[in-house]
Design a protein around this motif. Structure first.
Motif, mmCIF file in Angstrom:
data_model
loop_
_atom_site.group_PDB
_atom_site.id
_atom_site.type_symbol
_atom_site.label_atom_id
_atom_site.label_comp_id
_atom_site.label_asym_id
_atom_site.label_seq_id
_atom_site.Cartn_x
_atom_site.Cartn_y
_atom_site.Cartn_z
ATOM 1 N N ARG A 151 0.565 -1.208 -0.104
ATOM 2 C CA ARG A 151 -0.062 0.133 0.377
ATOM 3 C C ARG A 151 0.652 1.469 -0.037
ATOM 4 N N ASP A 152 2.143 1.358 0.166
ATOM 5 C CA ASP A 152 2.719 2.271 0.562
ATOM 6 C C ASP A 152 3.393 2.849 -1.019
ATOM 7 N N ALA A 153 2.709 1.537 -2.375
ATOM 8 C CA ALA A 153 3.553 2.184 -3.729
ATOM 9 C C ALA A 153 2.385 2.151 -4.390
ATOM 10 N N VAL A 154 1.002 1.553 -4.229
ATOM 11 C CA VAL A 154 0.034 0.767 -5.092
ATOM 12 C C VAL A 154 -1.108 1.652 -4.842
ATOM 13 N N ASP A 155 -2.223 1.469 -5.381
ATOM 14 C CA ASP A 155 -3.925 1.623 -4.606
ATOM 15 C C ASP A 155 -4.065 1.694 -5.476
ATOM 16 N N GLU A 156 -6.185 1.276 -5.017
ATOM 17 C CA GLU A 156 -7.473 0.435 -6.213
ATOM 18 C C GLU A 156 -7.036 2.242 -8.166
ATOM 19 N N ARG A 184 -1.973 5.748 -15.026
ATOM 20 C CA ARG A 184 -1.865 6.588 -13.119
ATOM 21 C C ARG A 184 -0.128 5.416 -13.217
ATOM 22 N N ARG A 185 -0.462 4.329 -13.907
ATOM 23 C CA ARG A 185 1.134 3.420 -13.690
ATOM 24 C C ARG A 185 1.766 4.198 -14.204
ATOM 25 N N ALA A 186 2.097 4.311 -14.710
ATOM 26 C CA ALA A 186 3.174 5.377 -15.890
ATOM 27 C C ALA A 186 3.348 6.489 -14.871
ATOM 28 N N GLU A 187 2.790 7.816 -14.403
ATOM 29 C CA GLU A 187 3.224 8.018 -13.238
ATOM 30 C C GLU A 187 3.772 7.619 -12.350
ATOM 31 N N LEU A 188 3.371 5.746 -11.465
ATOM 32 C CA LEU A 188 4.545 5.992 -10.932
ATOM 33 C C LEU A 188 5.101 5.160 -10.906
ATOM 34 N N ALA A 189 5.243 4.782 -12.438
ATOM 35 C CA ALA A 189 6.476 4.079 -12.761
ATOM 36 C C ALA A 189 7.906 4.849 -12.673
ATOM 37 N N GLN A 190 7.438 6.506 -13.397
ATOM 38 C CA GLN A 190 8.195 7.648 -12.970
ATOM 39 C C GLN A 190 8.718 8.280 -12.104
ATOM 40 N N TRP A 191 7.630 8.263 -10.500
ATOM 41 C CA TRP A 191 8.177 8.213 -9.055
ATOM 42 C C TRP A 191 8.855 7.518 -9.057
ATOM 43 N N TYR A 192 8.888 6.342 -9.421
ATOM 44 C CA TYR A 192 9.963 5.230 -8.633
ATOM 45 C C TYR A 192 10.520 4.063 -9.118
ATOM 46 N N SER A 193 11.582 6.149 -10.470
ATOM 47 C CA SER A 193 12.921 5.238 -10.490
ATOM 48 C C SER A 193 13.802 5.428 -9.884
ATOM 49 N N TRP A 194 15.107 5.157 -10.557
ATOM 50 C CA TRP A 194 15.706 4.942 -9.439
ATOM 51 C C TRP A 194 16.154 6.195 -9.062
#
Length: 256
Positions: free
Chosen positions: A195-200, A233-243
C-alpha cells in the motif's frame, strides 16, 4: 533482537535512515530510532530498460508462447530467502479455477530457483493443468525482463496468507515496479507494505493466499483492457519510482 541497542545507536548516528516500507519505519521507531532521521523510500525501477517497447507478437514467438490467448504472467523469483514461498501455489490454483470456469487464458510463470520450478510443475499437474494452460520458464536475465513482461496481458503479484514479517513489514518488490513500468493491468496481493506503492487507481487487489480472489482479480483485470486512466496512473508511478528520482528524493532529504 541480537545487537538491537547497538543497531539503534548506529541508526541515530547517521544523517538519514532509509526504510523500504512504512511498517519497517514503524518497527524501527518502536525500537528507539529517531523519527526525524527516517524517511520511507521503497525499491525502484530502471526505466532505461523499458524505453523500447517490443512488438508483443515477436516476443511471444521468441518464447514459443500462444499467439492469440490472453497471457497471465508472473516474472520474478519464486521464493525469497531460499525457503519462503511467495504465493505461487495460490496462483497455480487460480489458473486451475479459471480453467474450471471455462476462461481461456494461458499462465506463464517465469523465475527460479530450478528446484522450485520442478516442485511447482508437479503441483500444477496435481491441479489438472497441462502445458496448454500453464508454462514455467526458469530464471531469465535482467535484459530480457522487459520483453517478457510485454508478452503478457495481465501481470500478477501474489502473496501467501502469512504473518511473516517479510510480507507484513519488509517487502518492497522490484517486480511490482517493473510491472508498473510496462503499463499492463496488474493483479496484486493486498499486503501492508504494498500500500506504500500502489492503490486501487493503479492495480486490482486480491486477498493474499486466496486462489479464488486471484482468479476473480485476473478476470477483472482482463476486462479492464487498456483503461487509459489506470494506464496513465501506472506510468506516473513508474516515473516516481525510478532509481534516479528515488535517489534524488533521498539526497534532497539530507540536511548537511
Amino acid at each position: 533482537r541480537h545487537g538491537q541497542k547497538k543497531f539503534v545507536r548506529a541508526c541515530n548516528d547517521t544523517a538519514r535512515v532509509i526504510c523500504l516500507t512504512r511498517p519497517m519505519r514503524d518497527e524501527l521507531l518502536s525500537w528507539g530510532v529517531d523519527e526525524e532521521r527516517m524517511i520511507v523510500e521503497g525499491d525502484g525501477v530502471d526505466l532505461h530498460r523499458f524505453k523500447e517497447v517490443p512488438v508483443q507478437s515477436d516476443v511471444r514467438k521468441q518464447w514459443d508462447l500462444p499467439p492469440d490467448f490472453p497471457i497471465i504472467g508472473y516474472v520474478g523469483s519464486l521464493v525469497t530467502r531460499n525457503t519462503i514461498e511467495k504465493g505461487i501455489p495460490d496462483l497455480i490454483e487460480a489458473f486451475s479455477l479459471l480453467k474450471e470456469r471455462g476462461e481461456v487464458v494461458f499462465g506463464w510463470i517465469v523465475g527460479g530457483p530450478e528446484q522450485w520450478v520442478e516442485h511447482y510443475q508437479e503441483f500444477a499437474r496435481s491441479q489438472d493443468l497441462t502445458g496448454a494452460e500453464l508454462r514455467f520458464t526458469g530464471r531469465i536475465g535482467a535484459a530480457d525482463v522487459a520483453a517478457a513482461l510485454h508478452a503478457c496481458n495481465v501481470l500478477v503479484y501474489p502473496a501467501p496468507a502469512s504473518d511473516h514479517p517479510y510480507f507484513l513489514r519488509d517487502t518492497s518488490p522490484l517486480k511490482l515496479f517493473e510491472y508498473l513500468a510496462v503499463g499492463k493491468p496488474i493483479v496484486c496481493a493486498d499486503i501492508p507494505p504494498i500500500r506504500d506503492a500502489v492503490d486501487e487507481r493503479s492495480v486490482t487487489f486480491c486477498e493474499p493466499g486466496n486462489a479464488q480472489s486471484i482468479a476473480d482479480g485476473i478476470a477483472t483485470a482482463l476486462s479492464e483492457g487498456e483503461d487509459a486512466t489506470r494506464k496513465a496512473r501506472r506510468a506516473e508511478l513508474a516515473q516516481w519510482y525510478s532509481w534516479e528520482n528515488r535517489m534524488r528524493r533521498i539526497l534532497d532529504s539530507v540536511t548537511v
